[in-house]
Write an enzyme that holds these catalytic residues in place. Structure first.
Site, PDB file in Angstrom:
ATOM      1  CG  HIS A  60      17.137 -11.268  14.023  1.00  0.00           C
ATOM      2  ND1 HIS A  60      17.831 -10.188  14.500  1.00  0.00           N
ATOM      3  CD2 HIS A  60      18.067 -12.116  13.505  1.00  0.00           C
ATOM      4  CE1 HIS A  60      19.131 -10.369  14.293  1.00  0.00           C
ATOM      5  NE2 HIS A  60      19.291 -11.531  13.676  1.00  0.00           N
TER       6      HIS A  60
ATOM      7  CB  CYS B 230      -0.995  -0.004   1.162  1.00  0.00           C
ATOM      8  SG  CYS B 230      -0.348   0.343   2.805  1.00  0.00           S
TER       9      CYS B 230
END
Length: 149
Positions: A107, A74
């Protein structure tokens, strides 16, 4: 905990609002050219639309395991990211450079990449998608953190 890598036997779900439509079309071709199945959840034009109408279906596919990963685009990336993160088991990450896409996977075991089309050039977006889909979750010390989410 989900798999450390994405499964090419399942589609990548992709969606965008009007601000991300053109990027979505380019990213769809990139994915198909790389051998990924693509589940396009819209939008299908530049007409103004509401981003949750496309973020929810992408996130739902990831949530249910019908898609291995999701890509949302977006204008700022924030709206689709906030929406996707309402779904159980979805870890959507807003990224604006390649190393953030890598870290989101390594991570955080992110499974949805959110791209801010108005703030990154298309070459950065395509690189982020490549990196996101090819980077494995490191597990280890990160796994217990992700489990706390």
């Amino acid at each position: 905990m989900s798999s450390l890598t994405f499964d090419k036997k399942l589609p990548v779900a992709i969606g965008a609002d009007h601000a991300g439509f053109e990027y979505k079309e380019i990213l769809k071709k990139q994915l198909a050219d790389a051998g990924w199945q693509v589940a396009d959840k819209g939008t299908y034009s530049l007409d103004s639309v509401d981003y949750p109408d496309f973020a929810h279906p992408v996130a739902a596919m990831v949530e249910t395991g019908a898609a291995t990963a999701g890509i949302l685009v977006c204008g700022s990336g924030n709206g689709v990211c906030i929406t996707a993160n309402k779904h159980h088991g979805v870890r959507a990450a807003l990224c604006w450079q390649d190393d953030l896409a890598a870290l989101a996977r390594q991570h955080n075991n992110a499974n949805v990449l959110c791209v801010p089309a108005r703030f990154v050039p298309i070459d950065v977006a395509t690189k982020m998608v490549d990196t996101f889909l090819s980077t494995a979750f490191e597990g280890g010390r990160h796994e217990k953190r992700v489990e706390k989410i």
